[in-house]
Design an enzyme around this catalytic site. Structure first.
Site, PDB file in Angstrom:
ATOM      1  N   GLU A  28       7.382   2.107 -10.470  1.00 29.02           N
ATOM      2  CA  GLU A  28       7.505   1.024  -9.504  1.00 29.02           C
ATOM      3  C   GLU A  28       8.852   1.241  -8.828  1.00 29.02           C
ATOM      4  O   GLU A  28       9.832   1.633  -9.479  1.00 29.02           O
ATOM      5  CB  GLU A  28       7.433  -0.342 -10.177  1.00 29.02           C
ATOM      6  N   HIS A 165       0.302  -3.336 -10.415  1.00 30.99           N
ATOM      7  CA  HIS A 165       1.637  -3.007  -9.903  1.00 30.99           C
ATOM      8  C   HIS A 165       2.732  -3.199 -10.939  1.00 30.99           C
ATOM      9  O   HIS A 165       3.857  -3.548 -10.597  1.00 30.99           O
ATOM     10  CB  HIS A 165       1.945  -3.753  -8.602  1.00 30.99           C
TER      11      HIS A 165
END
Length: 190
Positions: A28, A165
């Protein structure tokens, strides 16, 4: 589909094949540019003989505030990152975890771009591991489908995930999609 075919890329080679030993990874980040933006989470699992063998998950303080957009997308806030180690503290351990393994990821060239830039900057050497990209495999195996995003594959293949995510959740979802495509290819003589 000729598994074992190679495409030459900036890092290692893109391998269009199904493996039973690999490291699936996901990052990320604070943005899209590996030279301007930072890594805020590293996630990976080691797969040996098709089975999960080990996992790595670590938040990373990028040294600057994370935007509200990124927090909204990932759920990773500045508060969560405040006490997290900096990348120079985490990257050596992550690279030991990955080792010389073939890496697996969804649209993995994005992650490799960040890893390559970070490794060059902090370790003095680039990221040169061969890799398998589940997005490319999906496009080759299922050209009739318009979308090949991870969420599309997971829905199509019935692969669940707790959180999207977040690095480790995305790694596990990617691995699930890869294993589905491996079974499908075997059953359909691909």
């Amino acid at each position: 589909m000729a598994y074992g075919e190679y495409e030459v890329c900036a890092a290692g080679r893109c391998r269009m094949e199904f493996l039973s030993d690999y490291v699936a990874l996901d990052l990320e980040t604070t943005g899209l540019n590996p030279y301007r933006d930072g890594i805020i989470e590293l996630g990976a699992v080691r797969v040996c003989g098709g089975e999960l063998a080990d996992a790595f998950s670590q938040l990373v303080n990028p040294g600057f505030p994370v935007s509200g957009f990124i927090t909204g997308l990932t759920g990773i806030s500045n508060r969560m990152l405040a006490d997290a180690p900096m990348l120079e503290e985490v990257l050596p351990a992550f690279m030991r975890f990955v080792g010389g393994s073939v890496v697996l990821g969804h649209n993995v060239s994005f992650d490799i771009g960040f890893l390559n830039a970070a490794c060059r900057r902090l370790l003095g050497t680039g990221f040169a591991n061969d890799y398998v990209d589940t997005m490319r495999l999906s496009r080759r195996l299922f050209p009739e489908y318009r979308h090949h995003r991870l969420c599309d594959l997971a829905e199509r293949f019935g692969v669940e995930s707790d959180t999207s995510h977040r690095a480790l959740a995305d790694v596990l979802q990617t691995r699930g999609c890869y294993e589905y495509m491996r079974r499908w290819a075997c059953e359909n003589g691909k």
